[in-house]
Design an enzyme around this catalytic site. Sequence first.
Site, PDB file in Angstrom:
ATOM      1  N   ASP A  67     -53.324   8.462  48.399  1.00 26.86           N
ATOM      2  CA  ASP A  67     -53.433   9.787  47.781  1.00 26.86           C
ATOM      3  C   ASP A  67     -53.369  10.905  48.825  1.00 26.86           C
ATOM      4  OD1 ASP A  67     -55.901   9.247  48.948  1.00 26.86           O
ATOM      5  OD2 ASP A  67     -56.970   9.058  47.064  1.00 26.86           O
ATOM      6  N   ASN A 136     -68.494   7.679  41.915  1.00 29.50           N
ATOM      7  CA  ASN A 136     -68.356   7.528  40.463  1.00 29.50           C
ATOM      8  C   ASN A 136     -67.365   6.410  40.135  1.00 29.50           C
ATOM      9  OD1 ASN A 136     -65.920   8.649  41.146  1.00 29.50           O
ATOM     10  ND2 ASN A 136     -66.114  10.485  39.875  1.00 29.50           N
ATOM     11  N   HIS A 138     -64.437   5.897  41.388  1.00 23.45           N
ATOM     12  CA  HIS A 138     -63.006   6.194  41.407  1.00 23.45           C
ATOM     13  C   HIS A 138     -62.306   5.363  42.486  1.00 23.45           C
ATOM     14  CE1 HIS A 138     -63.859   9.792  44.271  1.00 23.45           C
ATOM     15  NE2 HIS A 138     -63.115   8.961  44.979  1.00 23.45           N
ATOM     16  N   GLU A 143     -59.970   9.281  38.662  1.00 26.31           N
ATOM     17  CA  GLU A 143     -61.328   9.592  38.251  1.00 26.31           C
ATOM     18  C   GLU A 143     -61.661   8.871  36.938  1.00 26.31           C
ATOM     19  OE1 GLU A 143     -63.199  10.989  40.304  1.00 26.31           O
ATOM     20  OE2 GLU A 143     -62.574  12.980  40.981  1.00 26.31           O
TER      21      GLU A 143
HETATM   22  C1  GLP Z   1     -61.914   9.934  48.388  1.00 29.87           C
HETATM   23  C2  GLP Z   1     -60.646   9.107  48.424  1.00 29.87           C
HETATM   24  C3  GLP Z   1     -60.905   7.683  47.972  1.00 29.87           C
HETATM   25  C4  GLP Z   1     -62.108   7.142  48.705  1.00 29.87           C
HETATM   26  C5  GLP Z   1     -63.309   7.942  48.325  1.00 29.87           C
HETATM   27  C6  GLP Z   1     -64.616   7.440  48.942  1.00 29.87           C
HETATM   28  O1  GLP Z   1     -62.166  10.497  47.159  1.00 29.87           O
HETATM   29  N1  GLP Z   1     -59.604   9.659  47.633  1.00 29.87           N
HETATM   30  O2  GLP Z   1     -59.750   6.902  48.198  1.00 29.87           O
HETATM   31  O3  GLP Z   1     -62.297   5.776  48.371  1.00 29.87           O
HETATM   32  O4  GLP Z   1     -63.076   9.279  48.768  1.00 29.87           O
HETATM   33  O5  GLP Z   1     -64.827   8.091  50.139  1.00 29.87           O
HETATM   34  P1  GLP Z   1     -65.925   7.720  51.198  1.00 29.87           P
HETATM   35  O6  GLP Z   1     -65.453   6.445  51.814  1.00 29.87           O
HETATM   36  O7  GLP Z   1     -65.917   8.861  52.153  1.00 29.87           O
HETATM   37  O8  GLP Z   1     -67.203   7.538  50.457  1.00 29.87           O
END
Ligand code: GLP
Length: 251
Positions: A67, A136, A138, A143
């Site tokens: 993404d 959440n 995702h 989402e």
């Molecule tokens: C972002 C990314 C996700 C990732 C998530 C969790 O939203 N788009 O791909 O898994 O964050 O992030 P973190 O590892 O910083 O908790």
Amino acid sequence: MKIIIKDSAADASAAVADILLRQIIQKPESVLGLPTGGTPLGVYARVREAYQHGRGSFAAVTTFNLDEYIGLAADDPASYAHYMSENLFAHVNIDASRTHIPSGMAVDPDIEAARYESLITAYGGIDLMLLGLGRNAHIGFNEPGSAHGSRTRRVSLTPSTIEANAGYFAPGARQPSHAITMGIGTILECRKIVVLATGPEKAEAVAASVNGPSSDDVPGSALMRHHDTTIVLDKAAARDLERSKIRELEA
Ligand code: GLP
């Protein structure tokens, strides 16, 4: 779904780094799907270190990131393009023309999403997809409410995700509210999926994704539908899983 639970986040990251390295050693022309966020930082650090010690080559590897934020240029310090360069691409022998990330600056994000989806298909699909998990549940930026058959597309971020990711932006920097993400259906077509989740703040999302039921409200629960998913956790992230479930899934 298989599960691997390690004592610490560092051990869980090492296990995922090892899976990535074994993948590119066994198939040097692998197509990898790559995540960003705080969770995979330890994985990329281990991969860089292994590479410096002569383990693994990225010369023939192709990558597709999950993404990107809409409105951030590749050289913006908060963009995922910048993150990937800093944490992996600038440190290994990867051919920059084979590293793919949706463009956050595309004039038409819908056209960019369709282009990205076609490019993945043109490369024959993704061999190994690494994923993090949002608080959440995702995956990518899919989402809650995202259809499990969804494709790469423009999405709105939830207020909770914007808040969770605020720390990655410099004070006063504008934080985007939209992104382009691989769809859940796109992710489910990858041949092998490895999810890394660490820390107590991911425990609920892990339990909802692993215990089921599989539902659009819990994007991570779509992974139960995949034939080759491994979820790698530290003890804190595994906290809310039932023992019987762990025994059933332990790899
Ligand atoms: C972002 C990314 C996700 C990732 C998530 C969790 O939203 N788009 O791909 O898994 O964050 O992030 P973190 O590892 O910083 O908790």
